[in-house]
Design a protein around this motif. Structure first.
Motif, PDB file in Angstrom:
ATOM      1  N   SER A  17       0.825  -1.204   0.000  1.00  0.00           N
ATOM      2  CA  SER A  17       0.000   0.000   0.000  1.00  0.00           C
ATOM      3  C   SER A  17       0.861   1.255   0.000  1.00  0.00           C
ATOM      4  CB  SER A  17      -0.927  -0.011   1.224  1.00  0.00           C
ATOM      5  OG  SER A  17      -1.600   1.227   1.353  1.00  0.00           O
ATOM      6  N   PHE A  18       1.839   1.296   0.896  1.00  0.00           N
ATOM      7  CA  PHE A  18       2.681   2.489   0.977  1.00  0.00           C
ATOM      8  C   PHE A  18       3.624   2.606  -0.219  1.00  0.00           C
ATOM      9  CE2 PHE A  18       1.413   2.031   5.449  1.00  0.00           C
ATOM     10  CZ  PHE A  18       0.969   3.319   5.685  1.00  0.00           C
ATOM     11  N   ILE A  20       2.857   1.689  -3.319  1.00  0.00           N
ATOM     12  CA  ILE A  20       2.027   2.236  -4.394  1.00  0.00           C
ATOM     13  C   ILE A  20       1.813   3.725  -4.195  1.00  0.00           C
ATOM     14  CG2 ILE A  20      -0.266   2.204  -5.452  1.00  0.00           C
ATOM     15  CD1 ILE A  20      -0.425  -0.774  -4.787  1.00  0.00           C
ATOM     16  N   LEU A  21       1.557   4.136  -2.949  1.00  0.00           N
ATOM     17  CA  LEU A  21       1.345   5.557  -2.658  1.00  0.00           C
ATOM     18  C   LEU A  21       2.591   6.369  -2.973  1.00  0.00           C
ATOM     19  CD1 LEU A  21      -0.520   7.730  -1.525  1.00  0.00           C
ATOM     20  CD2 LEU A  21       0.364   7.197   0.756  1.00  0.00           C
ATOM     21  N   GLY A  36      -3.228   5.713  -8.486  1.00  0.00           N
ATOM     22  CA  GLY A  36      -2.321   5.158  -7.483  1.00  0.00           C
ATOM     23  C   GLY A  36      -2.849   5.330  -6.068  1.00  0.00           C
ATOM     24  N   ILE A  37      -3.442   6.484  -5.779  1.00  0.00           N
ATOM     25  CA  ILE A  37      -4.009   6.722  -4.446  1.00  0.00           C
ATOM     26  C   ILE A  37      -5.134   5.733  -4.164  1.00  0.00           C
ATOM     27  CG2 ILE A  37      -5.334   8.357  -3.065  1.00  0.00           C
ATOM     28  CD1 ILE A  37      -3.715  10.598  -4.365  1.00  0.00           C
ATOM     29  N   SER A  40      -3.608   2.272  -3.623  1.00  0.00           N
ATOM     30  CA  SER A  40      -2.937   2.246  -2.322  1.00  0.00           C
ATOM     31  C   SER A  40      -3.947   2.091  -1.198  1.00  0.00           C
ATOM     32  CB  SER A  40      -2.130   3.540  -2.131  1.00  0.00           C
ATOM     33  OG  SER A  40      -1.618   3.636  -0.820  1.00  0.00           O
ATOM     34  N   ALA A  43      -5.340  -1.497  -1.107  1.00  0.00           N
ATOM     35  CA  ALA A  43      -4.385  -2.436  -0.513  1.00  0.00           C
ATOM     36  C   ALA A  43      -4.314  -2.233   0.999  1.00  0.00           C
ATOM     37  CB  ALA A  43      -3.003  -2.246  -1.150  1.00  0.00           C
ATOM     38  N   GLY A  44      -4.322  -0.976   1.435  1.00  0.00           N
ATOM     39  CA  GLY A  44      -4.289  -0.695   2.866  1.00  0.00           C
ATOM     40  C   GLY A  44      -5.517  -1.210   3.589  1.00  0.00           C
ATOM     41  N   PHE A  61      -7.585   4.488   5.918  1.00  0.00           N
ATOM     42  CA  PHE A  61      -7.460   4.047   4.524  1.00  0.00           C
ATOM     43  C   PHE A  61      -8.762   4.291   3.753  1.00  0.00           C
ATOM     44  CE2 PHE A  61      -3.747   1.360   5.821  1.00  0.00           C
ATOM     45  CZ  PHE A  61      -2.849   1.896   4.923  1.00  0.00           C
TER      46      PHE A  61
END
Length: 225
Positions: A17-18, A20-21, A36-37, A40, A43-44, A61
């Protein structure tokens, strides 16, 4: 919010997650940053709910997901709502092709479409460039110290070499035929690009490519002559 340094018990999903962010923040702003946000945040959420069982973390998230999704939706709606006439599509392709549709629409609206008459002077040699011109239909002649040195035809930009720098014109450009063109005030364009750095990057690259094409054509003409 503890992910640890390892990847066991689903921690890999939190790290993903992080990651991707972080990539989204350095990606081209539109639309990949927004995508992307959203990815992310998803995933988070998967990590927070599926492995960490942390409702507080999941809430944050979820907030990130709502923000990213709303930004992406506004972008998509602006893109879909941007309309162009045939001549505007030609203008967009000339030096706004790498911009988003909404961005090109906004920049295009800073200028005006004008029908010029044969004999009108667009640029005077030695004087500050007043406008950047896109010649949609017609022809113009370039003179230096009164001598003919070149021509401008449909699809060409006029003043692109100096409109962004504010330097004086290196030649005089006069319409040879009745012509249809789009123009934007050079000071207004410079101010606009100062306020929109993403647009500036695209426009400067496109203008530089156009200049390189003109130089290649000029060199080929000299070699052929």
């Amino acid at each position: 919010m503890t992910l640890g340094l390892g990847f066991a018990n689903g921690a890999w999903l939190g790290h993903l997650s992080f990651m991707i962010l972080a990539i989204a923040l350095i990606a081209p702003p539109m639309p990949w940053m927004r995508v992307g946000i959203v990815l992310s945040a998803l995933a988070g959420l998967g990590y927070a709910l599926g492995f960490a069982n942390d409702l507080g973390l999941a809430l944050w998230f979820l907030v990130l997901l709502v923000i990213g999704a709303s930004m992406l939706l506004r972008y998509l709606m602006a893109e879909r709502g941007s309309r162009f006439s045939a001549e505007e599509e030609a203008l967009r392709a000339s030096f706004m092709g790498d911009m988003t549709r909404a961005g090109a629409r906004h920049l295009m609206d800073q200028g005006n479409w004008i029908t010029g008459r044969a004999g009108e002077v667009l640029i005077n040699e030695g004087e500050a460039i007043s406008h950047l011109f896109y010649l949609h239909d017609g022809q113009a002649e370039i003179t230096l110290h009164g001598a003919h040195v070149g021509s401008v035809t449909s699809g060409d930009l006029i003043g692109d070499a100096t409109a962004l720098s504010g330097e004086p014109g290196t030649g005089t450009v006069t319409l040879a035929t009745d012509s249809r063109f789009w123009c934007v005030s050079a000071p207004k364009l410079r101010q606009y690009l100062e306020l929109h750095p993403d647009a500036r990057t695209v426009i400067e690259r496109q203008i530089n490519q156009a200049l390189e094409g003109k130089l290649r054509a000029a060199n080929a003409a000299l070699a052929g002559g």
